[in-house]
Design a protein around this motif. Sequence first.
Motif, PDB file in Angstrom:
ATOM      1  N   SER A 245     -54.988   2.408 -10.644  1.00 46.92           N
ATOM      2  CA  SER A 245     -55.879   2.846  -9.568  1.00 46.92           C
ATOM      3  C   SER A 245     -56.862   1.747  -9.181  1.00 46.92           C
ATOM      4  CB  SER A 245     -56.609   4.125  -9.963  1.00 46.92           C
ATOM      5  OG  SER A 245     -57.391   3.913 -11.110  1.00 46.92           O
ATOM      6  N   VAL A 246     -57.374   1.000 -10.162  1.00 54.80           N
ATOM      7  CA  VAL A 246     -58.285  -0.107  -9.853  1.00 54.80           C
ATOM      8  C   VAL A 246     -57.529  -1.218  -9.125  1.00 54.80           C
ATOM      9  CG1 VAL A 246     -59.700  -1.940 -10.867  1.00 54.80           C
ATOM     10  CG2 VAL A 246     -59.878   0.400 -11.724  1.00 54.80           C
ATOM     11  N   LEU A 247     -56.334  -1.537  -9.605  1.00 55.02           N
ATOM     12  CA  LEU A 247     -55.526  -2.573  -8.976  1.00 55.02           C
ATOM     13  C   LEU A 247     -55.193  -2.210  -7.531  1.00 55.02           C
ATOM     14  CD1 LEU A 247     -53.766  -5.175  -9.182  1.00 55.02           C
ATOM     15  CD2 LEU A 247     -51.904  -3.680  -9.900  1.00 55.02           C
ATOM     16  N   MET A 248     -54.793  -0.984  -7.294  1.00 51.23           N
ATOM     17  CA  MET A 248     -54.410  -0.570  -5.944  1.00 51.23           C
ATOM     18  C   MET A 248     -55.616  -0.413  -5.029  1.00 51.23           C
ATOM     19  SD  MET A 248     -51.253  -0.476  -5.351  1.00 51.23           S
ATOM     20  CE  MET A 248     -50.815  -1.907  -6.210  1.00 51.23           C
TER      21      MET A 248
ATOM     22  N   SER B 158     -50.636   8.973  -1.980  1.00 52.47           N
ATOM     23  CA  SER B 158     -51.135   7.960  -1.057  1.00 52.47           C
ATOM     24  C   SER B 158     -51.236   6.561  -1.642  1.00 52.47           C
ATOM     25  CB  SER B 158     -52.472   8.386  -0.455  1.00 52.47           C
ATOM     26  OG  SER B 158     -53.360   8.766  -1.458  1.00 52.47           O
ATOM     27  N   ILE B 159     -51.182   6.401  -2.959  1.00 51.32           N
ATOM     28  CA  ILE B 159     -51.089   5.059  -3.537  1.00 51.32           C
ATOM     29  C   ILE B 159     -49.870   4.967  -4.460  1.00 51.32           C
ATOM     30  CG2 ILE B 159     -53.501   4.392  -3.306  1.00 51.32           C
ATOM     31  CD1 ILE B 159     -53.904   5.077  -6.237  1.00 51.32           C
ATOM     32  N   SER B 160     -48.858   5.731  -4.149  1.00 51.42           N
ATOM     33  CA  SER B 160     -47.625   5.719  -4.936  1.00 51.42           C
ATOM     34  C   SER B 160     -46.594   4.823  -4.267  1.00 51.42           C
ATOM     35  CB  SER B 160     -47.078   7.142  -5.051  1.00 51.42           C
ATOM     36  OG  SER B 160     -46.554   7.551  -3.813  1.00 51.42           O
TER      37      SER B 160
ATOM     38  N   ILE C 178     -52.489   8.951   7.082  1.00 48.83           N
ATOM     39  CA  ILE C 178     -53.668   9.814   6.950  1.00 48.83           C
ATOM     40  C   ILE C 178     -53.245  11.182   6.425  1.00 48.83           C
ATOM     41  CG2 ILE C 178     -55.454  11.028   8.257  1.00 48.83           C
ATOM     42  CD1 ILE C 178     -55.626   8.481  10.041  1.00 48.83           C
ATOM     43  N   ALA C 179     -52.102  11.686   6.887  1.00 49.15           N
ATOM     44  CA  ALA C 179     -51.601  12.973   6.399  1.00 49.15           C
ATOM     45  C   ALA C 179     -51.317  12.922   4.895  1.00 49.15           C
ATOM     46  CB  ALA C 179     -50.349  13.377   7.159  1.00 49.15           C
ATOM     47  N   LEU C 180     -50.786  11.801   4.416  1.00 46.23           N
ATOM     48  CA  LEU C 180     -50.570  11.655   2.971  1.00 46.23           C
ATOM     49  C   LEU C 180     -51.882  11.750   2.211  1.00 46.23           C
ATOM     50  CD1 LEU C 180     -47.921   8.807   2.567  1.00 46.23           C
ATOM     51  CD2 LEU C 180     -47.650  11.220   2.057  1.00 46.23           C
ATOM     52  N   ASN C 181     -52.921  11.139   2.759  1.00 47.19           N
ATOM     53  CA  ASN C 181     -54.217  11.203   2.091  1.00 47.19           C
ATOM     54  C   ASN C 181     -54.797  12.610   2.128  1.00 47.19           C
ATOM     55  OD1 ASN C 181     -56.892  10.732   1.147  1.00 47.19           O
ATOM     56  ND2 ASN C 181     -56.654   8.598   1.731  1.00 47.19           N
ATOM     57  N   VAL C 182     -54.608  13.317   3.227  1.00 49.14           N
ATOM     58  CA  VAL C 182     -55.093  14.696   3.320  1.00 49.14           C
ATOM     59  C   VAL C 182     -54.367  15.583   2.303  1.00 49.14           C
ATOM     60  CG1 VAL C 182     -55.168  16.737   4.822  1.00 49.14           C
ATOM     61  CG2 VAL C 182     -55.864  14.500   5.701  1.00 49.14           C
ATOM     62  N   VAL C 183     -53.063  15.391   2.170  1.00 51.44           N
ATOM     63  CA  VAL C 183     -52.301  16.138   1.158  1.00 51.44           C
ATOM     64  C   VAL C 183     -52.861  15.853  -0.225  1.00 51.44           C
ATOM     65  CG1 VAL C 183     -50.046  16.288   0.022  1.00 51.44           C
ATOM     66  CG2 VAL C 183     -50.187  16.339   2.515  1.00 51.44           C
TER      67      VAL C 183
ATOM     68  N   LYS D 277     -57.383  15.963  -5.681  1.00 54.73           N
ATOM     69  CA  LYS D 277     -58.829  16.082  -5.461  1.00 54.73           C
ATOM     70  C   LYS D 277     -59.535  14.720  -5.414  1.00 54.73           C
ATOM     71  CE  LYS D 277     -58.634  20.681  -6.162  1.00 54.73           C
ATOM     72  NZ  LYS D 277     -57.364  20.975  -5.668  1.00 54.73           N
ATOM     73  N   SER D 278     -60.334  14.389  -6.418  1.00 53.69           N
ATOM     74  CA  SER D 278     -61.174  13.190  -6.352  1.00 53.69           C
ATOM     75  C   SER D 278     -60.379  11.888  -6.426  1.00 53.69           C
ATOM     76  CB  SER D 278     -62.227  13.218  -7.461  1.00 53.69           C
ATOM     77  OG  SER D 278     -61.598  13.167  -8.722  1.00 53.69           O
ATOM     78  N   ALA D 279     -59.175  11.917  -6.952  1.00 52.44           N
ATOM     79  CA  ALA D 279     -58.366  10.691  -6.989  1.00 52.44           C
ATOM     80  C   ALA D 279     -57.976  10.241  -5.587  1.00 52.44           C
ATOM     81  CB  ALA D 279     -57.116  10.901  -7.837  1.00 52.44           C
ATOM     82  N   ALA D 280     -58.033  11.130  -4.626  1.00 54.70           N
ATOM     83  CA  ALA D 280     -57.724  10.771  -3.242  1.00 54.70           C
ATOM     84  C   ALA D 280     -58.808   9.889  -2.633  1.00 54.70           C
ATOM     85  CB  ALA D 280     -57.532  12.025  -2.396  1.00 54.70           C
ATOM     86  N   LEU D 281     -59.947   9.775  -3.313  1.00 54.37           N
ATOM     87  CA  LEU D 281     -61.008   8.902  -2.820  1.00 54.37           C
ATOM     88  C   LEU D 281     -60.635   7.427  -2.964  1.00 54.37           C
ATOM     89  CD1 LEU D 281     -64.122  10.789  -4.212  1.00 54.37           C
ATOM     90  CD2 LEU D 281     -63.210  10.819  -1.878  1.00 54.37           C
ATOM     91  N   ILE D 282     -59.736   7.113  -3.884  1.00 55.37           N
ATOM     92  CA  ILE D 282     -59.316   5.719  -4.083  1.00 55.37           C
ATOM     93  C   ILE D 282     -58.696   5.168  -2.803  1.00 55.37           C
ATOM     94  CG2 ILE D 282     -57.772   4.202  -5.391  1.00 55.37           C
ATOM     95  CD1 ILE D 282     -58.128   6.273  -7.730  1.00 55.37           C
ATOM     96  N   PRO D 283     -57.649   5.793  -2.244  1.00 52.47           N
ATOM     97  CA  PRO D 283     -57.107   5.263  -0.994  1.00 52.47           C
ATOM     98  C   PRO D 283     -58.023   5.504   0.207  1.00 52.47           C
ATOM     99  CG  PRO D 283     -55.923   7.231  -1.619  1.00 52.47           C
ATOM    100  CD  PRO D 283     -56.826   6.883  -2.759  1.00 52.47           C
ATOM    101  N   LEU D 284     -58.856   6.535   0.147  1.00 51.92           N
ATOM    102  CA  LEU D 284     -59.751   6.803   1.266  1.00 51.92           C
ATOM    103  C   LEU D 284     -60.684   5.624   1.494  1.00 51.92           C
ATOM    104  CD1 LEU D 284     -60.946   8.743   3.406  1.00 51.92           C
ATOM    105  CD2 LEU D 284     -62.545   9.463   1.636  1.00 51.92           C
TER     106      LEU D 284
END
Length: 145
Positions: A8-11, A66-68, A106-111, A117-124
């Motif tokens: 997650s840090v790398l991405m 979203s970061i896969s 953006i739809a991937l991030n919304v999903v 939940k909070s892990a979606a903040l990484i790509p956001l």
Amino acid sequence: MTNVNAYSVLMFIANIVLAVPILLAVIQQAKASMNIANVVSGVYILISVGFFSEDFKLFFSKLGLSISPVAYVILAIFTFLIAKDFGELRVRQGMRKAVLMSVVMIALNVVDFFWVKSAALIPLFSITWAYVVVLIVGIMKWNIE
């Protein structure tokens, strides 16, 4: 769990690097910048598969889509198609594909907001802001000649 944190840090950092050529390509309608984004997303596919190779279920449940590798494959396909359109001077079609790319990513991030939940903040904070800017610029230049 260490792999999840390291990935997650790398991405997070890698997505910031990827956002720059995507923004430049759409703002300037430049094939070269979009090709750079294509190569970078291809490298990120390899990095993602390396991290995800042990336990796909753990990574998807902790970090989402979203970061896969799935997201980077989609991004690589879109950047290739957009670069092809820009190279053949079909800027209008390229801009429309850029808008579609933005909506899909953006739809991937919304999903992910509902899934991880909070892990979606990484790509956001690392790349989704760039997709929003691409969406705005793409809509503004929807009918560019």
